[in-house]
Design an enzyme around this catalytic site. Structure first.
Site, PDB file in Angstrom:
ATOM      1  N   ARG A 281      -5.270   0.465  -8.426  1.00 64.18           N
ATOM      2  CA  ARG A 281      -4.035  -0.015  -7.811  1.00 64.18           C
ATOM      3  C   ARG A 281      -4.120  -1.533  -7.628  1.00 64.18           C
ATOM      4  O   ARG A 281      -4.732  -2.027  -6.665  1.00 64.18           O
ATOM      5  CB  ARG A 281      -3.811   0.686  -6.473  1.00 64.18           C
TER       6      ARG A 281
ATOM      7  N   SER B  22      -3.701  14.385   6.529  1.00 65.66           N
ATOM      8  CA  SER B  22      -4.718  14.019   5.549  1.00 65.66           C
ATOM      9  C   SER B  22      -6.069  13.794   6.224  1.00 65.66           C
ATOM     10  O   SER B  22      -6.137  13.301   7.353  1.00 65.66           O
ATOM     11  CB  SER B  22      -4.308  12.744   4.811  1.00 65.66           C
TER      12      SER B  22
ATOM     13  N   LYS C 146      -3.322  21.340  -4.107  1.00 63.70           N
ATOM     14  CA  LYS C 146      -2.376  20.239  -4.278  1.00 63.70           C
ATOM     15  C   LYS C 146      -2.824  19.295  -5.389  1.00 63.70           C
ATOM     16  O   LYS C 146      -4.001  18.931  -5.466  1.00 63.70           O
ATOM     17  CB  LYS C 146      -2.240  19.439  -2.980  1.00 63.70           C
TER      18      LYS C 146
ATOM     19  N   HIS D 145       0.276  12.801  -7.096  1.00 63.51           N
ATOM     20  CA  HIS D 145      -0.166  11.888  -6.042  1.00 63.51           C
ATOM     21  C   HIS D 145       0.789  10.710  -5.889  1.00 63.51           C
ATOM     22  O   HIS D 145       0.388   9.574  -5.631  1.00 63.51           O
ATOM     23  CB  HIS D 145      -1.589  11.388  -6.334  1.00 63.51           C
TER      24      HIS D 145
ATOM     25  N   TYR E 181       0.839  -1.204   0.000  1.00 61.90           N
ATOM     26  CA  TYR E 181       0.000   0.000   0.000  1.00 61.90           C
ATOM     27  C   TYR E 181       0.872   1.253   0.000  1.00 61.90           C
ATOM     28  O   TYR E 181       0.610   2.219  -0.726  1.00 61.90           O
ATOM     29  CB  TYR E 181      -0.924  -0.005   1.220  1.00 61.90           C
TER      30      TYR E 181
ATOM     31  N   GLN F  49      -4.876  18.690   4.812  1.00 61.45           N
ATOM     32  CA  GLN F  49      -5.311  18.431   3.437  1.00 61.45           C
ATOM     33  C   GLN F  49      -6.754  17.955   3.445  1.00 61.45           C
ATOM     34  O   GLN F  49      -7.089  16.960   4.099  1.00 61.45           O
ATOM     35  CB  GLN F  49      -4.449  17.358   2.783  1.00 61.45           C
TER      36      GLN F  49
ATOM     37  N   TYR G 256      -9.927  16.323   1.687  1.00 64.20           N
ATOM     38  CA  TYR G 256     -10.693  15.617   0.661  1.00 64.20           C
ATOM     39  C   TYR G 256     -12.091  16.210   0.738  1.00 64.20           C
ATOM     40  O   TYR G 256     -12.737  16.128   1.787  1.00 64.20           O
ATOM     41  CB  TYR G 256     -10.770  14.121   0.971  1.00 64.20           C
TER      42      TYR G 256
ATOM     43  N   ARG H  72       0.166   7.564  -8.076  1.00 66.73           N
ATOM     44  CA  ARG H  72      -0.879   6.634  -7.632  1.00 66.73           C
ATOM     45  C   ARG H  72      -2.228   6.872  -8.312  1.00 66.73           C
ATOM     46  O   ARG H  72      -3.194   6.192  -7.986  1.00 66.73           O
ATOM     47  CB  ARG H  72      -1.047   6.750  -6.111  1.00 66.73           C
TER      48      ARG H  72
END
Length: 382
Positions: free
Chosen positions: A170, A112, A257, A281, A30, A133, A135, A284
């Site tokens: 991923r 985050s 960002k 990122h 991960y 950050q 989301y 990713r």
């Protein structure tokens, strides 16, 4: 602060190898992996390391000062800790360990929304110096509540994430049951059993959870329900209307960002952002995209001096920091390097990694005869 590190692990690659031995395979993959075939993950570092610097050995040289002013605060070095999701899955208490180290070394730490420590706890550990950050939540009331908590906790900088309009594909995480919704497989449980040190620390610290989001989440959800909830809660795609609404409510510094184009930087300036972080990122999200350093160069050429331009993705070492700054970035951030340190050395990993990076950067600058980070562009080989 005087540099001090464990001489058994003098490089980030040493820490990466130790981390791989220390933690379960699903947690390492991960952290370590990119999306699809890892094309952009590899380009990030390889193309950054193609940047060359030239030394001026006969210049009058008074020594190195790595301190850097950013948004009114003078940091001890021109790098900080990038936001990383699910840090506590990789290593127990990871965000708290890194936040303490960042405060000790006077570096910025970005929390985050989807990591495993709360807004309030990280503010306490950094005395209100951490960044956050966001989301973007689909529900306006959740977003406004988070902004209110950030103000009360005295966060000086809000970072809006723009490069996750969809979840990256991923393959490792899908195989390991870390997709959305997540699932615990027999393979994962065997990997945990094979890392008893990690398992015991996790047991003592408690199962990692989305601490910032806890007040908004229904209690008693299964892992599947949790995954579905997180999918429905966040709307990763930003637009001008959403950004204007946040800009109106947020009185601190605002950073975008994930920018990778001149066009998005122009829009960010128009909408009142105080700075941008050029990033993909960490490779990713978009395997077919450019490396971060390739995106940075035209942005710097057109917009340097008009906004604060920072960079992450592909930066792993002190020489990498120097390369990015020489290419025109005002500041840099790293995620994986610090997490390798934590996964390798636990509580000592944050201090150790920051000390390595600062020592490496200072050595490069001394070798170049460069007195301060803002002069590194003078050493760029065109």
């Amino acid at each position: 602060m005087k540099a001090s590190y464990n001489c058994d692990y003098p490089s980030i690659e040493d820490l990466r190898k130790k981390a791989k031995r220390n933690i379960p395979g699903f947690a390492f993959e991960y952290l370590d992996g990119g999306c699809n075939e890892d094309v952009n993950l590899l380009k990030n570092t390889n193309e950054l390391r193609a940047v060359e610097l030239k030394p001026y050995y006969l210049d009058n040289f008074a020594g190195v000062d790595t301190s850097t002013e950013l948004f009114g605060h003078v940091y001890d070095a021109p790098f900080g800790v990038a936001p990383v999701g699910l840090q506590g899955l990789i290593y127990p208490n990871a965000p708290e360990i890194l936040a303490r180290a960042a405060y000790r070394y006077n570096l910025p730490f970005i929390l985050s929304t989807v990591t495993t420590a709360s807004i309030e706890r990280i503010s306490e550990l950094t005395e209100g110096r951490a960044w956050f950050q966001l989301y973007n939540p689909a529900a306006q009331e959740i977003r406004d509540s988070i902004l209110k908590r950030l103000k009360e906790a005295q966060y000086p900088v809000l970072v809006l994430l723009c490069d996750v309009p969809s979840f990256g594909y991923r393959p490792r995480d899908i195989r390991n049951g870390l997709g959305m919704p997540p699932k615990m497989t027999l393979k994962n449980m065997l990997q945990i059993a094979g890392k008893p040190g990690w398992a015991i620390k996790t047991l003592v610290h408690g199962q990692p959870a989305f601490e910032t989001m806890k007040p908004y989440m229904p209690k008693g959800m299964s892992m599947k329900q949790l995954g579905l909830y997180m999918n429905s809660t966040f709307s990763g795609r930003l637009n001008e209307e959403l950004i204007k609404s946040i800009r109106d409510k947020w009185q601190g510094k605002l950073v975008l960002k994930g920018v990778a184009t001149e066009e998005d930087v122009a829009t960010a300036i128009k909408l009142g952002f105080d700075g941008v972080i050029v990033s993909n990122h960490g490779g990713r999200q978009l395997d077919a995209g450019q490396s971060a350093i390739k995106s940075l160069l035209p942005i710097v050429k057109k917009y340097r001096g008009r906004t604060t331009i920072m960079m992450d993705s592909g930066i792993r070492s002190g020489p990498d920091i120097a390369r990015a700054l020489a290419a025109g970035a005002d500041f840099t951030f790293m995620g994986r390097s610090f997490m390798y340190g934590i996964a390798a050395l636990g509580n000592a990993g944050g201090n150790h990694t920051m000390s390595i990076l600062k020592t490496q950067l200072k050595q490069v600058m001394e070798q170049l005869s460069c007195q301060a980070p803002q002069f590194l562009p003078n050493h760029l080989v065109d």
